[in-house]
Design a protein around this motif. Structure first.
Motif, PDB file in Angstrom:
ATOM      1  N   GLU A  10       0.840  -1.199   0.000  1.00 33.46           N
ATOM      2  CA  GLU A  10       0.000   0.000   0.000  1.00 33.46           C
ATOM      3  C   GLU A  10       0.875   1.249   0.000  1.00 33.46           C
ATOM      4  OE1 GLU A  10      -3.170   2.348   2.934  1.00 33.46           O
ATOM      5  OE2 GLU A  10      -2.357   0.377   3.487  1.00 33.46           O
ATOM      6  N   ALA A  11       0.516   2.230  -0.852  1.00 34.19           N
ATOM      7  CA  ALA A  11       1.248   3.486  -0.939  1.00 34.19           C
ATOM      8  C   ALA A  11       0.616   4.510  -0.012  1.00 34.19           C
ATOM      9  CB  ALA A  11       1.250   4.010  -2.373  1.00 34.19           C
ATOM     10  N   VAL A  12       1.468   5.237   0.705  1.00 32.82           N
ATOM     11  CA  VAL A  12       1.016   6.249   1.654  1.00 32.82           C
ATOM     12  C   VAL A  12       1.777   7.530   1.369  1.00 32.82           C
ATOM     13  CG1 VAL A  12       0.807   6.893   4.074  1.00 32.82           C
ATOM     14  CG2 VAL A  12       0.544   4.492   3.400  1.00 32.82           C
ATOM     15  N   PRO A 110      14.317   7.409 -12.965  1.00 32.69           N
ATOM     16  CA  PRO A 110      14.672   6.205 -13.722  1.00 32.69           C
ATOM     17  C   PRO A 110      13.456   5.292 -13.860  1.00 32.69           C
ATOM     18  CG  PRO A 110      16.280   6.655 -11.989  1.00 32.69           C
ATOM     19  CD  PRO A 110      15.121   7.564 -11.745  1.00 32.69           C
ATOM     20  N   ARG A 111      13.302   4.719 -15.023  1.00 30.36           N
ATOM     21  CA  ARG A 111      12.104   3.930 -15.285  1.00 30.36           C
ATOM     22  C   ARG A 111      12.008   2.700 -14.383  1.00 30.36           C
ATOM     23  NH1 ARG A 111      10.183   1.673 -21.232  1.00 30.36           N
ATOM     24  NH2 ARG A 111       8.124   0.948 -20.579  1.00 30.36           N
ATOM     25  N   ALA A 112      13.138   2.234 -13.882  1.00 35.19           N
ATOM     26  CA  ALA A 112      13.119   1.049 -13.031  1.00 35.19           C
ATOM     27  C   ALA A 112      12.271   1.268 -11.788  1.00 35.19           C
ATOM     28  CB  ALA A 112      14.553   0.676 -12.636  1.00 35.19           C
ATOM     29  N   PHE A 113      12.256   2.488 -11.247  1.00 37.05           N
ATOM     30  CA  PHE A 113      11.459   2.752 -10.055  1.00 37.05           C
ATOM     31  C   PHE A 113       9.973   2.644 -10.359  1.00 37.05           C
ATOM     32  CE2 PHE A 113      15.420   4.187  -8.408  1.00 37.05           C
ATOM     33  CZ  PHE A 113      15.296   4.142  -7.024  1.00 37.05           C
ATOM     34  N   GLY A 114       9.557   3.168 -11.511  1.00 38.56           N
ATOM     35  CA  GLY A 114       8.150   3.033 -11.885  1.00 38.56           C
ATOM     36  C   GLY A 114       7.740   1.591 -12.081  1.00 38.56           C
ATOM     37  N   LEU A 115       8.622   0.792 -12.700  1.00 36.78           N
ATOM     38  CA  LEU A 115       8.327  -0.623 -12.898  1.00 36.78           C
ATOM     39  C   LEU A 115       8.242  -1.353 -11.567  1.00 36.78           C
ATOM     40  CD1 LEU A 115      10.744  -1.345 -15.898  1.00 36.78           C
ATOM     41  CD2 LEU A 115       8.260  -1.059 -15.999  1.00 36.78           C
ATOM     42  N   PHE A 116       9.137  -1.013 -10.638  1.00 36.11           N
ATOM     43  CA  PHE A 116       9.124  -1.694  -9.349  1.00 36.11           C
ATOM     44  C   PHE A 116       7.880  -1.321  -8.543  1.00 36.11           C
ATOM     45  CE2 PHE A 116      10.348  -1.927  -4.829  1.00 36.11           C
ATOM     46  CZ  PHE A 116      10.626  -3.293  -4.755  1.00 36.11           C
ATOM     47  N   LYS A 117       7.491  -0.060  -8.578  1.00 31.55           N
ATOM     48  CA  LYS A 117       6.303   0.363  -7.838  1.00 31.55           C
ATOM     49  C   LYS A 117       5.052  -0.345  -8.356  1.00 31.55           C
ATOM     50  CE  LYS A 117       7.884   4.978  -6.501  1.00 31.55           C
ATOM     51  NZ  LYS A 117       7.671   6.436  -6.657  1.00 31.55           N
ATOM     52  N   GLY A 126       5.699 -10.942   0.418  1.00 30.73           N
ATOM     53  CA  GLY A 126       5.435  -9.582   0.884  1.00 30.73           C
ATOM     54  C   GLY A 126       6.705  -8.804   1.157  1.00 30.73           C
ATOM     55  N   CYS A 127       6.535  -7.516   1.384  1.00 31.19           N
ATOM     56  CA  CYS A 127       7.670  -6.633   1.686  1.00 31.19           C
ATOM     57  C   CYS A 127       7.972  -6.728   3.178  1.00 31.19           C
ATOM     58  CB  CYS A 127       7.338  -5.199   1.272  1.00 31.19           C
ATOM     59  SG  CYS A 127       6.762  -5.033  -0.428  1.00 31.19           S
ATOM     60  N   ARG A 128       8.691  -7.757   3.569  1.00 29.17           N
ATOM     61  CA  ARG A 128       8.902  -8.014   4.986  1.00 29.17           C
ATOM     62  C   ARG A 128       9.723  -6.927   5.664  1.00 29.17           C
ATOM     63  NH1 ARG A 128      10.049 -12.679   2.363  1.00 29.17           N
ATOM     64  NH2 ARG A 128      12.287 -12.468   2.764  1.00 29.17           N
ATOM     65  N   ASN A 129      10.751  -6.464   4.989  1.00 29.28           N
ATOM     66  CA  ASN A 129      11.621  -5.464   5.587  1.00 29.28           C
ATOM     67  C   ASN A 129      12.349  -4.706   4.486  1.00 29.28           C
ATOM     68  OD1 ASN A 129      13.911  -7.151   4.825  1.00 29.28           O
ATOM     69  ND2 ASN A 129      13.305  -8.446   6.565  1.00 29.28           N
ATOM     70  N   GLY A 130      13.180  -3.757   4.904  1.00 33.04           N
ATOM     71  CA  GLY A 130      13.895  -2.935   3.940  1.00 33.04           C
ATOM     72  C   GLY A 130      14.902  -3.702   3.120  1.00 33.04           C
ATOM     73  N   ALA A 131      15.511  -4.754   3.707  1.00 32.72           N
ATOM     74  CA  ALA A 131      16.491  -5.540   2.966  1.00 32.72           C
ATOM     75  C   ALA A 131      15.841  -6.230   1.771  1.00 32.72           C
ATOM     76  CB  ALA A 131      17.144  -6.566   3.890  1.00 32.72           C
ATOM     77  N   VAL A 132      14.640  -6.771   1.961  1.00 33.49           N
ATOM     78  CA  VAL A 132      13.921  -7.419   0.859  1.00 33.49           C
ATOM     79  C   VAL A 132      13.589  -6.393  -0.221  1.00 33.49           C
ATOM     80  CG1 VAL A 132      11.828  -8.654   0.222  1.00 33.49           C
ATOM     81  CG2 VAL A 132      12.996  -9.222   2.351  1.00 33.49           C
ATOM     82  N   ILE A 133      13.099  -5.230   0.202  1.00 37.75           N
ATOM     83  CA  ILE A 133      12.769  -4.177  -0.761  1.00 37.75           C
ATOM     84  C   ILE A 133      14.011  -3.775  -1.543  1.00 37.75           C
ATOM     85  CG2 ILE A 133      12.056  -1.776  -0.982  1.00 37.75           C
ATOM     86  CD1 ILE A 133       9.709  -3.451  -0.479  1.00 37.75           C
ATOM     87  N   LEU A 134      15.146  -3.621  -0.856  1.00 35.37           N
ATOM     88  CA  LEU A 134      16.374  -3.191  -1.512  1.00 35.37           C
ATOM     89  C   LEU A 134      16.825  -4.187  -2.565  1.00 35.37           C
ATOM     90  CD1 LEU A 134      18.842  -1.344  -1.782  1.00 35.37           C
ATOM     91  CD2 LEU A 134      19.877  -2.586   0.134  1.00 35.37           C
ATOM     92  N   THR A 135      16.894  -5.457  -2.206  1.00 39.46           N
ATOM     93  CA  THR A 135      17.372  -6.451  -3.160  1.00 39.46           C
ATOM     94  C   THR A 135      16.413  -6.601  -4.336  1.00 39.46           C
ATOM     95  OG1 THR A 135      16.368  -8.169  -1.745  1.00 39.46           O
ATOM     96  CG2 THR A 135      18.723  -7.733  -1.477  1.00 39.46           C
ATOM     97  N   ARG A 136      15.108  -6.557  -4.063  1.00 43.17           N
ATOM     98  CA  ARG A 136      14.143  -6.643  -5.157  1.00 43.17           C
ATOM     99  C   ARG A 136      14.222  -5.417  -6.062  1.00 43.17           C
ATOM    100  NH1 ARG A 136      12.157 -11.681  -6.230  1.00 43.17           N
ATOM    101  NH2 ARG A 136      11.668 -12.763  -4.280  1.00 43.17           N
ATOM    102  N   LEU A 137      14.437  -4.236  -5.473  1.00 39.73           N
ATOM    103  CA  LEU A 137      14.571  -3.018  -6.267  1.00 39.73           C
ATOM    104  C   LEU A 137      15.834  -3.075  -7.125  1.00 39.73           C
ATOM    105  CD1 LEU A 137      13.721  -0.165  -7.045  1.00 39.73           C
ATOM    106  CD2 LEU A 137      14.791   0.673  -4.940  1.00 39.73           C
ATOM    107  N   LEU A 138      16.932  -3.553  -6.563  1.00 36.84           N
ATOM    108  CA  LEU A 138      18.156  -3.688  -7.340  1.00 36.84           C
ATOM    109  C   LEU A 138      17.985  -4.695  -8.474  1.00 36.84           C
ATOM    110  CD1 LEU A 138      20.833  -3.674  -4.471  1.00 36.84           C
ATOM    111  CD2 LEU A 138      20.329  -1.837  -6.091  1.00 36.84           C
TER     112      LEU A 138
END
Length: 325
Positions: A10-12, A110-117, A126-138
């Motif tokens: 969810e986006a806030v 960068p277009r990668a951020f739009g694709l990831f969002k 799920g997005c358990r923590n920041g480490a998961v978000i970071l690796t998935r974003l990379l």
């Protein structure tokens, strides 16, 4: 602009007009896009960590791009953006692991951020923590970089077909066609060079991320880091191959331009050689001496014309026999 993302994707929206007294516990990713000074101060007060400014992100020293401060991990990478335009560039993006949250700071899109969002809610587990978000974003960033290289290869192939077209197409080329293609080659070289710089930056960042304790504690993130590192290595090798093709295309284009110029000079050279003997004959009979036997000939004028034509035809057929024409 500040956007937060929760565990469920969810986006806030976070605003300085109504600053929250505390962050939601399920907020795992905070994305700062061209943040103002007030927005930086708000996030700093909520997280208790400094937010790097644009000038700090531009610092190219490795020690300034990858470091740990007060338990937070600060990383900076250069990402390709505007890849679909004639002027692709690099933008510095900051990644901060603060506890269980990830904070990204960027001043471009960068277009990668739009694709990831668009796909963040589909992350397995799920997005358990920041480490998961970071690796998935990379992972998304590297995938987008691979897509940029694929598009560059297609464009370079099309350009090569234009340069090395068949005889029919080369005859229909407008003037200065190859000179215009040199600008296209320069544009492709710029994009590939920016992509190579971005991959080098991401490679350094991945090596540092792999040592972060939160990443090491999560098996999925740890394995994903290894996979991304291998992908970056293969893409770097592919980038070197593409650079070699661009260099070949540049050299070939310059060679074809020289061939066309030499053909033009060849025509003028042959024309001058063919016309030189008639000029010599005309010069001889154009002299104003009193004692010239040919002046009294009844057929002197047609004789002189015939000699001039013959002196021009003989070199022409000699060049044809030699294969110079």
């Amino acid at each position: 602009m500040i956007t937060g993302y929760c565990v469920n994707g969810e986006a806030v929206a976070l605003s300085t007009a109504e600053p929250p007294s505390a962050l939601r516990p399920d907020l795992v990713w905070i994305d700062l896009v061209e943040p103002t000074k007030a927005e930086d101060l708000m996030i700093e007060s909520l997280l208790g960590i400094p937010i790097p400014t644009r000038d700090e992100l531009r610092d190219i020293e490795p020690s300034s791009r990858l470091y740990t401060d007060d338990g937070a991990v600060f990383m900076t990478a250069s990402l390709v953006y505007r890849s679909d335009t004639e002027m692709p560039g690099l933008t510095d993006v900051g990644f901060i692991l603060a506890g269980k949250r990830l904070v990204t700071v960027r001043y471009a899109e960068p277009r990668a951020f739009g694709l990831f969002k668009a796909s963040v809610h589909r992350i397995s587990g799920g997005c358990r923590n920041g480490a998961v978000i970071l690796t998935r974003l990379l992972e998304t960033i590297v995938d987008r970089t691979a897509e940029i290289l694929e598009q560059a290869v297609d464009k370079i192939d099309d350009l090569a077909l234009q340069v090395f077209g068949d005889k029919a197409s080369t005859r229909r080329r407008p003037p200065h066609f190859l000179e215009a293609r040199l600008r296209d080659v320069a544009g492709h070289h710029r994009l590939v060079a920016k992509t190579r710089d971005s991959l080098a930056s991401l490679s350094r960042l991945l090596s540092f991320v792999y040592t972060v304790s939160d990443v090491q504690a999560d098996k999925e993130s740890r394995e994903l880091c290894r996979t991304i590192s291998r992908d970056i290595q293969s893409l770097s090798e592919h980038t070197a191959f593409i650079s070699g093709n661009i260099t070949f295309l540049l050299d070939a284009s310059l060679g074809l331009i020289n061939v066309e110029q030499n053909a033009i000079i060849k025509i003028f050279s042959i024309a001058s050689v063919v016309l030189l003997p008639p000029t010599l004959v005309a010069s001889v009979y154009g002299m104003n001496f009193r004692m010239m036997p040919e002046l009294e000939w009844q057929f002197g004028y047609p004789w002189a014309l015939a000699v001039m034509v013959l002196s021009a035809v003989i070199p022409f057929f000699f060049f044809r026999w030699k294969g110079w024409l």
